[in-house]
Design an enzyme around this catalytic site. Sequence first.
Site, PDB file in Angstrom:
ATOM      1  N   GLU A  28       0.750  -1.127   0.150  1.00 19.27           N
ATOM      2  CA  GLU A  28       0.138  -0.049  -0.068  1.00 19.27           C
ATOM      3  C   GLU A  28       0.751   1.253   0.078  1.00 19.27           C
ATOM      4  OE1 GLU A  28      -4.147  -0.976   2.146  1.00 19.27           O
ATOM      5  OE2 GLU A  28      -2.568  -1.532   3.329  1.00 19.27           O
ATOM      6  N   GLU A  65      -4.673  -9.383   3.478  1.00 19.35           N
ATOM      7  CA  GLU A  65      -5.154  -9.024   4.774  1.00 19.35           C
ATOM      8  C   GLU A  65      -6.339  -9.946   4.823  1.00 19.35           C
ATOM      9  OE1 GLU A  65      -2.641  -5.221   3.956  1.00 19.35           O
ATOM     10  OE2 GLU A  65      -3.960  -6.963   2.807  1.00 19.35           O
TER      11      GLU A  65
END
Length: 707
Positions: free
Chosen positions: A141, A162
């Site tokens: 990210e 995730e």
Amino acid sequence: MSFDRFEELAALVPTEIVTHSYVQDIDLPFGAGVLALITLDNDLDSAKPTTLGPNTLIEYGRTLEGLKERAGRGEIQAVAVTGKPYFLVAGADLSTVKSLKSEQYGLLMAELGHEAYNLFGSLGVPSFAFINGVALGGGLEIALAADYRTVSTGANGIGLPEAFIGLVPGWGGVYRLPRLIGPAAAVKVMIENPLSNNRMLGGAAAFELGIADRLFEPADFLEQSLLWAATIVAGDAAAIRTQQERRSRLGSYDDATWDAAVAAGRAFVEAKTRNAAPAPSRVLDLFEAGKNYSREESAVAECKALSDLMQTPEFHSTVYAFLDLVQKRAKRPVGAPDRKLARPVTKVGIVGAGLMASQLALLFARNLKVPVVLTDIDQARVDKGVAYVHAEVDKLLGKKRLSLDAANRTRALVSGSVSKNVFADADFVIEAVFEELSVKKQVFAEVEAVVTPECILATNTSSLSVAEMAADLQHPERVVGFHFFNPVAAMPLLEIVRAPRTDDAVLATAFALARDLKKNAVLVQDAPAFVVNRILGRMFGEITRVFDEGTDAEIADNALRPMGLPMTPFRLLALVGLPVGQHVQESLRAAFGSRFHVSANQQKLIDAGVKGLWEKHDDGTSTVPGSTLALLERGDSPSSGAEVLRRTQDALADEIGRMLDEGVVAAPEDIDLCVILGAGWPLHLGGITPYLDRTGASERVNGRTFH
């Protein structure tokens, strides 16, 4: 300063290993000016990955604030971020995240990531991420927040895992990724890969998807990345146009393709987890709503999702399973001898050339890069086994998972023969023949007659006694169990079986080989079916028993749905093969008695050539055909789904209690590790023994909890 409000959060984790943000000014060519290069480094060796905790993110954010001021003064014309060797960043520090016990602090941690990452994309000068190695979760990210990205062909471990660990890509990934690579590809990265044994991308695959704009070789990755960045900063029209056209092509979508990607993701989650874990569905909820969100609106929803999920029992169970077991215990196997005792392995022999043996040959050749020779009883079988390996290498080459040179080398390493004399100079010979003790004993006797006294003999048996196999050999101390799971390339577990006379050097070599083969090894004692198959055998026995008693097939097969297992029992039996399942069950019944049910009905299906209980139809539904039911004799004492689940829980608690009393493994954690890595036990349940503790089965059956 905007990061002052996060100091309270940083104070909660004084032991955090901080990943520092080191800045170096670099003069770019082509008159492009100065690029400030941030290198993320925790000042530890390459075995210690860089991670993200609150102190790390605050330092990173304040570094960016300083660079934004410099950009405003015209001192720098670009900013880039890269990592220490082999790592950009390996994601959030889960030890830190799990310590944030309140929703307030979870929300603050989520907001901290957004504060820093959004700053990276709004410096007033172009921002670049040079993905030189592992970039997972929050690490990827960081890169997604940049204006431009390059990636190394040597980078491995790229992804947003995730959903696998009980969270969401909540630092902008769920918003930015689909707009960069398109919604279908984003679902692959955020849902399909994490829920497929946490599959990750290499550098080339990340580039092909569009995660990175340029792909460079590792040898001069930083130099080439800086050179390309200079062309962008200098305003090279051709370079900018090429980059924009590629990004437009890969990232294009409309409402229909977005909605289709969401639907495909939800179907995948249902198939993989039965929606038993909250995180994958929460990822898709954010993704679906995010189609019409601004980045700021998405950030608010992401922070809420992260703070909610951090407090769930499923997340904390996942951290135990993933961090404490898979990441820590699996890397330091309990009971493994000193690795200094391990012997070098320069040639591997494999007895057998069937599917399992051929898979082993490919694994050994690819990872050890030593000669591997297969033998079987006739040339046709040998040729078929070698041809399988070559065909699999060709597939890997076609998928660009192997270079042409690596493919040629791997093919050249694998050969075959009908004579076991080819094992004369082998250091390690593993048998992968029919699961029959007399056959395996004969194989070992023939191999021992031609190998050196130091050659290790390994068996891939799934249930038979290693000591019995070695009993008649001149050197029984050289024999070790080396039990792989199918499919070999995908399943990470290796049960290493120590027989009473196996010596330490042999065992140390087995553990060293497991590490080189990129498998996670667990030491188990020489007990029938070891760990995974014994547990599955008890589970299968309960399900076939209630079916034989008269429970409806739909109820029996779906009663374990709350466990979130990757496949129902009857479907898994059909996949492994009813005869194989029956053989293992008979072995367990012979070893342990009537608590392992052997289904006469299953034998009737085998005798009739029926491959499985369910028949799938074109519309996706499944039924048990009337012709199959007509073969069976069943009772009139059906159970409800709740009763089947409780019976199975109690049976598993009973069997695991016995295994621990017998010393099959060192501790309950090893049972958990085996079922997670060898049977796909869901991480959100935290391992089978904590699950049985939570459901009360441990105390019902054993009078105590496992933990």
